[in-house]
Design an enzyme around this catalytic site. Structure first.
Site, PDB file in Angstrom:
ATOM      1  CG  HIS A 286      12.209 -31.223 -25.942  1.00 58.34           C
ATOM      2  ND1 HIS A 286      13.572 -30.350 -25.669  1.00 58.34           N
ATOM      3  CD2 HIS A 286      12.233 -29.808 -26.552  1.00 58.34           C
ATOM      4  CE1 HIS A 286      14.372 -29.430 -25.801  1.00 58.34           C
ATOM      5  NE2 HIS A 286      13.512 -29.199 -27.071  1.00 58.34           N
ATOM      6  CG  ASP A 344       8.877 -27.207 -34.197  1.00 59.66           C
ATOM      7  OD1 ASP A 344       8.954 -26.328 -34.162  1.00 59.66           O
ATOM      8  OD2 ASP A 344       9.905 -27.985 -33.688  1.00 59.66           O
TER       9      ASP A 344
END
Ligand code: ACO
Length: 410
Positions: A286, A344
């Site tokens: 991320h 996710d």
């Protein structure tokens, strides 16, 4: 790494300086009071409330109210807001004819981008966005109609009749019914599954200045209408490095499963680490979270709950995901780069267990993120210092030259 400060006088003979910061690694594009992220601590707050508290104690519409208004609703405000949203869940009947113009095998994200952009044509009665009332009604319409549009896009893709909203149901139960009800039998609401999807919506509702939100702000900064700006956000979200990651993650898990399963994880990880391959471990890494993604923890919990409820505790894909996660978290490549599972990594497994097909995953994300985009757009429009977004560039092309005659060109 800070951005390079460049003296533009040397470049263009103009006065002043600008920064070159490709990918906006260290450049803030706005002031915002909506969402706070501490990437090192793994902390996410909406309007000051920790995401864990919101996910455990509120429903999605309460979070919508919070993001838009800045405070959680009291009981009356909650009821009024629910009624207001429910009142707007139907879409203009002509929209189904617009939808029918698409190929049935089109990717639902392309259909959704078109449908939301087209809302400006169907709801142009409140197009003057300088007016607070016009903005308010546009915001409510977007929140209320997204589930209907997403479900319509899905039903169309599988050739089933559209299911109209049932306004006696909650926001999320209503969406599940529009997605899965079959005209030949009664649709049974399962509260555990509704709660799981509601949690997915809460976890995806906002995430400060990510690529799609920045797109909405930049697009909206020209004064365009919110339907156009949010349609641009949906287009941006579609990319595999952003909202498309949950779809790509589940595809990755399915590919590993189809090619030998758990036994093949080592081989796959070697491929990911090979700098000559473009393969990435989807659902990992991320831009901001460099410790853990708090949403991933909550999503992992939800994953357990949903699989238990569905009797899928031994789901091979889930087991594969758990093993893959464990191996990656112990691998020097991922540890040294601070790559951890993001939201996710698990949301695809939950959605799959809920019966949502892979190609619809990013539409679910778009549905949830719509409120964040709206809140950010409103914050920008009402900021007295707001200006059209106009990034500068570092020009590295040719210096001035003359156009040669056609016959002299090589
Ligand atoms: N798999 C393998 N290597 C990775 C991964 C990954 N998922 N993510 C980053 N890396 C490596 C890069 O190759 C790079 O290595 P290097 O320093 O040797 O060159 C290093 O880690 C830094 O990566 P960047 O791409 O510079 O990191 P950035 O912050 O720009 O990217 C991103 C973040 C796009 C999320 C990236 O981690 C990624 O592609 N992840 C997979 C896609 C994904 O899951 N996206 C969902 C994001 S969450 C969301 O949108 C809700």
């Amino acid at each position: 790494v800070g951005p390079d400060v460049i003296d533009i006088r040397k470049l263009y003979g103009q006065t002043g300086k600008f920064t070159y910061d490709s990918g906006f690694l260290s450049t803030a594009s706005c002031n915002s009071k909506i969402t706070y992220i501490d990437g090192d601590k793994g902390e996410l707050l909406y309007r000051g409330y920790p995401i864990e508290d919101l996910a455990n104690n509120c429903d999605f519409l309460e979070v919508c109210f919070l993001l838009i208004n800045g405070s959680l609703p009291n009981a009356k405000q909650k009821k009024d807001f629910e009624e207001l949203v429910i009142h707007h869940t139907m879409v203009h009947e002509q929209m189904q004819f617009f939808l029918r113009g698409f190929r049935r095998d089109a990717h639902p994200m392309s259909v959704l981008t078109g449908l939301v952009g087209a809302m400006a044509a169907f709801y142009h009665d409140a197009i003057d966005y300088a007016q607070p009332k016009a903005r308010e009604i546009a915001q409510i319409r977007l929140i209320a109609k997204m589930p209907t549009l997403v479900a319509m896009a899905y039903k169309y893709s599988i050739g089933q009749p559209f299911v109209y909203p049932n306004n006696s149901l909650s926001y999320t139960a209503n969406f599940m019914r529009m997605m899965f009800a079959n005209p030949c039998e009664e649709y049974k609401i399962n509260p555990v599954l509704v709660r799981a999807l509601d949690r997915i919506f809460i976890l995806h509702a906002d995430h400060e200045q990510n690529a799609s939100t920045s797109t909405v702000r930049l697009c909206g900064s020209s004064g365009t209408n919110p339907f156009a700006a949010i349609s641009a956000g949906i287009a941006c979200l579609w990319g595999a490095a952003h909202g498309g990651a949950n779809e790509a993650c589940l595809q990755m898990l399915e590919d590993i499963q189809a090619n030998g399963g758990v036994e093949k994880i080592g081989e796959f990880i070697t491929q990911v680490k090979d700098k000559n391959s473009s393969v990435r471990l989807m659902g990992f890494g991320h831009r901001v979270y460099k410790n853990f993604d708090p949403r991933a923890k909550l999503m992992r919990e939800t994953c357990y709950e949903v699989l238990k409820e569905m009797g899928l505790e031994n789901d091979p894909l889930f087991k594969l995901a758990m093993t893959l996660e464990k191996i990656a978290l112990e691998d020097e490549y991922f540890v040294s780069r601070k790559l951890y599972p993001n939201v996710d990594f698990y949301s695809g497994i939950v959605q799959r267990a809920l019966g949502i097909p892979t190609e619809m995953f990013t539409c679910i994300f778009a549905l949830a993120r719509t409120v964040g985009w709206i809140a950010q757009w409103e914050e920008m429009i009402t900021d007295p210092e707001y200006k059209i977004g106009r990034p500068r560039q570092l020009y590295v092309g040719e210096t001035t030259r003359k156009v040669p005659n056609l016959s002299d060109r090589k």
